[in-house]
Design a protein around this motif. Sequence first.
Motif, short mmCIF file in Angstrom:
data_model
loop_
_atom_site.label_atom_id
_atom_site.label_comp_id
_atom_site.label_asym_id
_atom_site.label_seq_id
_atom_site.Cartn_x
_atom_site.Cartn_y
_atom_site.Cartn_z
N GLU A 81 34.77 29.09 40.74
CA GLU A 81 34.69 30.02 41.86
C GLU A 81 36.09 30.35 42.39
O GLU A 81 36.37 31.51 42.73
N MET A 82 36.97 29.36 42.45
CA MET A 82 38.35 29.59 42.88
C MET A 82 39.05 30.59 41.95
O MET A 82 39.75 31.49 42.40
N THR A 83 38.82 30.41 40.65
CA THR A 83 39.42 31.31 39.66
C THR A 83 38.84 32.71 39.79
O THR A 83 39.56 33.71 39.74
N PHE A 84 37.51 32.77 39.98
CA PHE A 84 36.83 34.06 40.08
C PHE A 84 37.31 34.86 41.30
O PHE A 84 37.47 36.08 41.23
N LYS A 85 37.55 34.17 42.41
CA LYS A 85 37.93 34.85 43.65
C LYS A 85 39.34 35.44 43.60
O LYS A 85 39.65 36.36 44.33
N ARG A 86 40.18 34.85 42.75
CA ARG A 86 41.56 35.33 42.68
C ARG A 86 41.65 36.63 41.89
O ARG A 86 40.97 36.80 40.89
N PRO A 87 42.51 37.56 42.32
CA PRO A 87 42.75 38.78 41.52
C PRO A 87 43.40 38.39 40.20
O PRO A 87 44.08 37.35 40.11
N SER A 88 43.22 39.19 39.19
CA SER A 88 43.68 38.84 37.84
C SER A 88 45.19 38.64 37.75
O SER A 88 45.68 37.92 36.89
N HIS A 89 45.95 39.29 38.67
CA HIS A 89 47.41 39.16 38.62
C HIS A 89 47.91 37.96 39.44
O HIS A 89 49.10 37.70 39.50
N ASP A 90 46.97 37.23 40.06
CA ASP A 90 47.36 36.10 40.89
C ASP A 90 46.39 34.94 40.70
O ASP A 90 45.64 34.57 41.59
N ASN A 110 47.64 27.99 35.34
CA ASN A 110 47.64 29.45 35.22
C ASN A 110 46.37 29.89 34.51
O ASN A 110 46.25 29.73 33.30
N MET A 111 45.42 30.41 35.27
CA MET A 111 44.13 30.81 34.72
C MET A 111 44.18 32.25 34.20
O MET A 111 44.77 33.12 34.84
N THR A 112 43.56 32.47 33.04
CA THR A 112 43.53 33.82 32.47
C THR A 112 42.12 34.38 32.34
O THR A 112 41.93 35.57 32.14
N PRO A 115 27.14 37.35 47.77
CA PRO A 115 28.49 37.09 48.28
C PRO A 115 29.56 37.26 47.19
O PRO A 115 30.65 37.76 47.46
N GLN A 116 29.22 36.83 45.95
CA GLN A 116 30.18 36.94 44.86
C GLN A 116 30.38 38.41 44.45
O GLN A 116 31.49 38.82 44.12
N ILE A 117 29.30 39.20 44.50
CA ILE A 117 29.42 40.64 44.20
C ILE A 117 30.27 41.32 45.26
O ILE A 117 31.12 42.17 44.94
N THR A 118 30.10 40.94 46.53
CA THR A 118 30.91 41.50 47.62
C THR A 118 32.38 41.19 47.39
O THR A 118 33.25 42.06 47.55
N SER A 119 32.66 39.95 46.97
CA SER A 119 34.04 39.55 46.68
C SER A 119 34.61 40.37 45.53
O SER A 119 35.76 40.80 45.56
#
Length: 386
Positions: free
Chosen positions: A288-297, A341-343, A353-357
């Motif tokens: 979930e932490m990885t999912f919430k982060r934008p792909s560049h961060d 560093n997650m890719t 809530p996840q769709i909103t994020s």
Amino acid sequence: MASVSVQQQNITDFLSRKQKEGPKELVPEWAALEELYNKKLWHQLTLKVLSLVKKADLQKDDNLIQLYNHFLQTFENKINPLSLVEIVAVVIEQFKNPSEAVAFLEKTEPKVKISSDAVNLCKVLAGQIYLEKLNNLEATKKIIEQVEATLDNADGVTPVHGRFYLLASQYYRIQGDHAQYYRTALRYLGCIDIDILSEETKMQHAFFLGLAALLGEGVYNLGELLAHPVLQTLNTTDNSWLIELLYAFNSGDIKKFDNMKPKWSSIADLAAQELFLRQKISLLCLMEMTFKRPSHDRQLTFAEISEETKLPINEIELLVMKALSQGLVKGAIDQVASTVNMTWVQPRVLGRPQITSMVQRLNEWCTHVSTMEKLLEGKATEILTL
């Protein structure tokens, strides 16, 4: 010709006797059977028999076994193979000895060999008897393996799929294989119209599925269950807390998991697997932490992961390695900097809530693209004149 007339006479005698001895409301049914048989209208006769065998008056004593032996048996080769097995499925319920019912099904298999669906249904019905009445798990397992191999190659969903997945899910539940039960039980519900199930049966499926989702090894995609209408049947029961717990796992909410301990620890199976549950929700928290982060961060520090998962810093690297080995995330660990560093993160069925994020991140991405577009417009002249 003589044998044909004797057979015809025997059938006439049987149907006449049934009209005299049986309930008055079934007299027209027996007369209709005789008429359709004499006219050789096999399809219509099959439909009539399929309807007749479900009558409560016939489902007493050995009435259906008599019907099969004295009537159906004489033209079973004219009946659609799958329909024949559907009729047999009702007939075998009148055998008092389960082994005799299995033997009856085994004798039926060669008669319907031109239809793989009919053969598979014979096997599944036998598997149900082995499991529920003979407690023969080895024979049940063998049948599941045989049928599964043929259903995997079938085009679309056959009439056998639902019954097969029900049998398989019951077997895996008895065996305590939570992951396999979770997958097969969900497939079973996907093959049927759940409205045909009683409320009690729906609640039972929902409760067992909820436990299996939590206890199943390798089950991290809980969204499919959370979106299934069968789960909502728990809302009006004492087990409604299970839905809340599943949502907590789906979003990796360890704080809620801890707060709900008085509820879930009341279930012996969950209480006995507390360590496993903590490991699982920690992995889901990392996802979930990885999912919430934008792909560049998507650089996560060990300290950030420790804070979210409530795990000591010295256990974070092991947690990340486990997530990487199970294919839940992709990335690289920087041991010196104590960062990850997650890719990539494994796709899941998302809750609201996840769709909103995700929508918020898409909006941010659109803003970045727009900014880059304006930058290129402003700098285009300088770039082109280089």
